[in-house]
Enzyme design. Structure first.
Site: not given
Length: 707
Positions: A197, A278-280
């Site tokens: 991720d 929320m990184r995506a």
């Protein structure tokens, strides 16, 4: 480490459009977060990364600054600062720093300069590779083989843009903004999902199956090897045009508008594919913005969002270690269409005018070709023999080792000599995996860092000190070194504040942590194991142990025995998902050549000890203890077990015997191996809790072992 004088031109690469696009988007916007390149060996992953360096603009740096500070905005925390506004500056080419797999933590983040600290009495910081990579490329080949502690440090610095060093009396923070690129071959093991991720984008690369394209690859590579300078000059014009386009995209990037519709599509896509955190969303937004700038537009369109999803989401959809990265493109199109603005008409893949692709002004790489589009194949590349395609055997198969009657088409005994020796039963599906007890190798090892057995490692808690025995110095134990030198200061004529230290005074820190082991599974696939449909539970147990091996960073191997012989189903590897695939398709049936399985395991372990002497092995024998194959099967199996015990092999026997009457053969085998035995039920991590509950509740006692 930097690139050669004549790197392979980026525009000379053939195919691999997704890889080139992902690298170029990171060149346009460093905030995309880097790229992870997954692919089989020999697919020019490293070549593409090294070729990118020549496309990056030159960097203006403060003269003499070891941390490559920008003269226009020097880092106020720079250890070589503060830099005066009128300080001299210089220009240098973009730098690619390569992080070796075997690098130490000190080499990566930097450390106290021991020589100056001891000789001059000053705290001086020696920069690491993160400082050298600032405003350039940090390249990690075989990132999946990098130690977990290095990966954590590396990805934290990449996410924050700052490297913090708090160790050995040194407190330093410096800028570390770089384009992070990692390459890996999935056959050698996967990265943990939480580490996947942290990479912004991921691409899968594979060798082309088109004859003309393969011919062109060979032709260009041979031309480069014959005369690298002439080959580079041949593509110099294309390189210059691509370099100019990157500069234009960088200048345009601040003006690109990410509208509400595009932002809603990004959020809806991430929610629909159930990605964690929320990184995506942020990566998709930055990637879509970079795509628009690359295409020369000031607004983000639906095709930008779609392409961003194909690059940013596949590796974030893994729910367990054995899931292959991938993305359902039909579902993606459906989500984008549902959240399209009223001013946009939904377009299918390939419709409309998308941003130009990399390398000479081509179009965006064609969609598709992801893992979900590939035909399932077996071990040898042919169509897979899925269990659902085979006829189902009778549910009440006899509990016996004798070969089943063969039909007219089955091979005769002479023809089948050395093979299974019985009609093969359909491969049983594994039961649901569970959390297993921790199985360890006794003693203290010195193998590769991992999470299974106790070991002397370069990282972990400090347990003491020792005098170096020659070679390169490791982690210095300062307190022990000072104690060793202190009694001799007067005799050495010390007059000033500095400590007089000699080589004999140096002491290194002795640290204890955890190591990864080689877990070699020896699985009984005979007819007795298939009886009463036990094989499904056995496969579930082995799959659970494989998951545990994945989490503990072990290498795994798989030996199976059935019929008249034993075979190495999977040589020792770091790819536990490959082991899981071999296990799933494991056939059963025939007699039980237990001795052959143990002797095969001994041979495999002997070879692995020569290859990697420091990695200790754990032998996991999964069997009911029966031995019916070959002459005098049981005495021969006992002698084989004695040989393994004499070798000092740590072992665990998973007793698969079921039913009201038990022969106790597996426990006897464990005793002869010098190891322990656990039943399938006792293998579960919650078995100890159940045992305690039974004892406290007065429900009787148990003779089973609880680890």
């Amino acid at each position: 480490m930097t690139t050669a004088d004549h790197p392979y031109p980026f525009t000379a690469l053939v195919g691999q459009d997704d890889l080139r696009l992902a690298l170029l988007l990171n060149a346009v916007s460093a905030r995309v977060g880097g790229v992870l390149v997954r692919g089989e060996k020999g697919t020019a992953k490293s070549t593409a990364v090294r070729a990118l360096t020549a496309l990056l603009p030159e960097a203006d740096v403060v003269a003499g600054c070891r941390f490559s500070c920008d003269p226009a905005a020097p880092d106020p925390r720079c250890p070589d600062g503060p830099h005066a506004p009128a300080q001299a500056e210089s220009r240098r080419p973009a730098r690619m720093v390569e992080l070796p797999v075997g690098a130490s933590e000190d080499r990566l983040v930097g450390a106290l300069d021991i020589e100056r600290a001891l000789a001059e009495g000053v705290k001086a910081f020696e920069p690491g590779l993160l400082a050298a990579a600032h405003r350039g490329i940090l390249y990690v080949d075989e990132v999946n083989l990098l130690g977990d502690h290095l990966v954590d440090l590396l990805l934290d610095a990449a996410a924050m843009g700052v490297s913090s060093v708090e160790r050995e009396g040194v407190s330093v923070r410096h800028a570390a903004r770089f384009l992070l690129v990692g390459t890996m071959n999935p056959e050698e093991g996967e990265l943990r999902p939480q580490l996947l991720d942290r990479f912004g984008l991921t691409v899968e690369v594979a060798a082309s199956r088109e004859t003309d394209e393969r011919v062109e690859v060979v032709r260009r590579r041979m031309a480069y090897e014959d005369d690298p300078a002439a080959f580079a000059a041949r593509f110099a014009g294309d390189e210059a045009a691509l370099r100019s386009r990157i500069a234009d995209a960088r200048a345009l990037l601040p003006r690109v508008v990410l509208g509400d519709t595009a932002l809603r599509q990004i959020a809806a896509t991430c929610a629909a594919f159930e990605v964690d955190g929320m990184r995506a969303d942020l990566v998709m937004a930055r990637t879509a913005t970079a795509l628009a700038a690359w295409a020369g537009r000031e607004s983000v369109l639906a095709e930008d969002v779609r392409q961003a999803a194909l690059l940013a989401l596949p590796h974030r959809g893994r729910r367990n270690p054995f899931d292959a990265p991938g993305l359902d493109e039909d579902k993606l199109d459906e989500v984008l269409d549902e959240n399209a603005g009223p001013e946009e008409q939904p377009e299918g893949p390939g419709d409309g005018d998308g941003p130009d692709g990399p390398g000479g002004g081509g179009g965006v790489p064609p969609q598709g070709g992801g893992p979900e589009d590939r035909t399932d194949r077996g071990e040898d590349g042919g169509p897979s023999d899925a269990p659902g395609d085979a006829p189902t055997g009778p549910a009440d198969a006899p509990d016996a080792d004798a070969p089943a009657p063969s039909d007219a088409s089955a091979p005769s005994d002479a023809e089948g000599k050395g093979r299974a020796g019985a009609a093969e039963q359909p491969a049983a599906s594994a039961s649901a995996p569970f959390r297993t007890k921790k199985l360890t190798v006794p003693g203290l090892g010195e193998g590769a860092a991992g999470r299974r057995s106790r070991a002397r490692t370069a990282h972990g808690r400090t347990t003491g000190s020792y005098r170096p025995r020659g070679g390169a110095l490791g982690s210095l134990h300062l307190a022990a070194t000072v104690r060793a030198a202190a009694p001799y200061q007067k005799a050495r004529g010390r007059t000033g504040a500095g400590l007089v230290v000699r080589k004999d005074d140096l002491r290194l820190a002795s640290r204890e942590g955890r190591e990864g082991n080689l877990v070699l599974f020896v699985v009984d696939a005979s007819g007795s194991m298939a009886a009463r449909q036990r094989m499904g539970a056995v496969k579930g147990a082995v799959l659970s142990l494989l998951l545990d091996a994945y989490q503990r960073r072990d290498k795994v191997g798989l030996v199976t025995f059935r019929g008249r012989e034993a075979g190495l189903a999977l040589p020792p590897t770091s790819s536990v998902d490959t082991a899981a695939a071999r296990l799933e398709s494991l056939p059963t049936g025939g007699r039980t050549p237990l001795a052959a399985g143990l002797l095969k395991a001994r041979d495999v372990l002997r070879i692995e000890r020569l290859r990697d002497p420091a990695r200790r092995a754990l032998l996991v024998v999964v069997t009911d203890g029966r031995a019916t194959g070959g002459p005098e099967p049981l005495p021969l199996a006992r002698r084989a077990a004695g040989l393994l015990a004499a070798d000092g092999t740590a072992s665990v026997v998973v007793d698969c015997e079921t039913g009201p009457v038990r022969l106790g053969l597996a426990a006897d085998l464990a005793g002869r191996l010098g190891g322990s035995a656990v039943t399938l039920d006792e293998l579960r991590a919650d078995a100890l809790a159940g045992l305690v509950k039974d004892v406290r509740g007065g429900q009787g006692s148990t003779t089973g072992r609880a680890a």
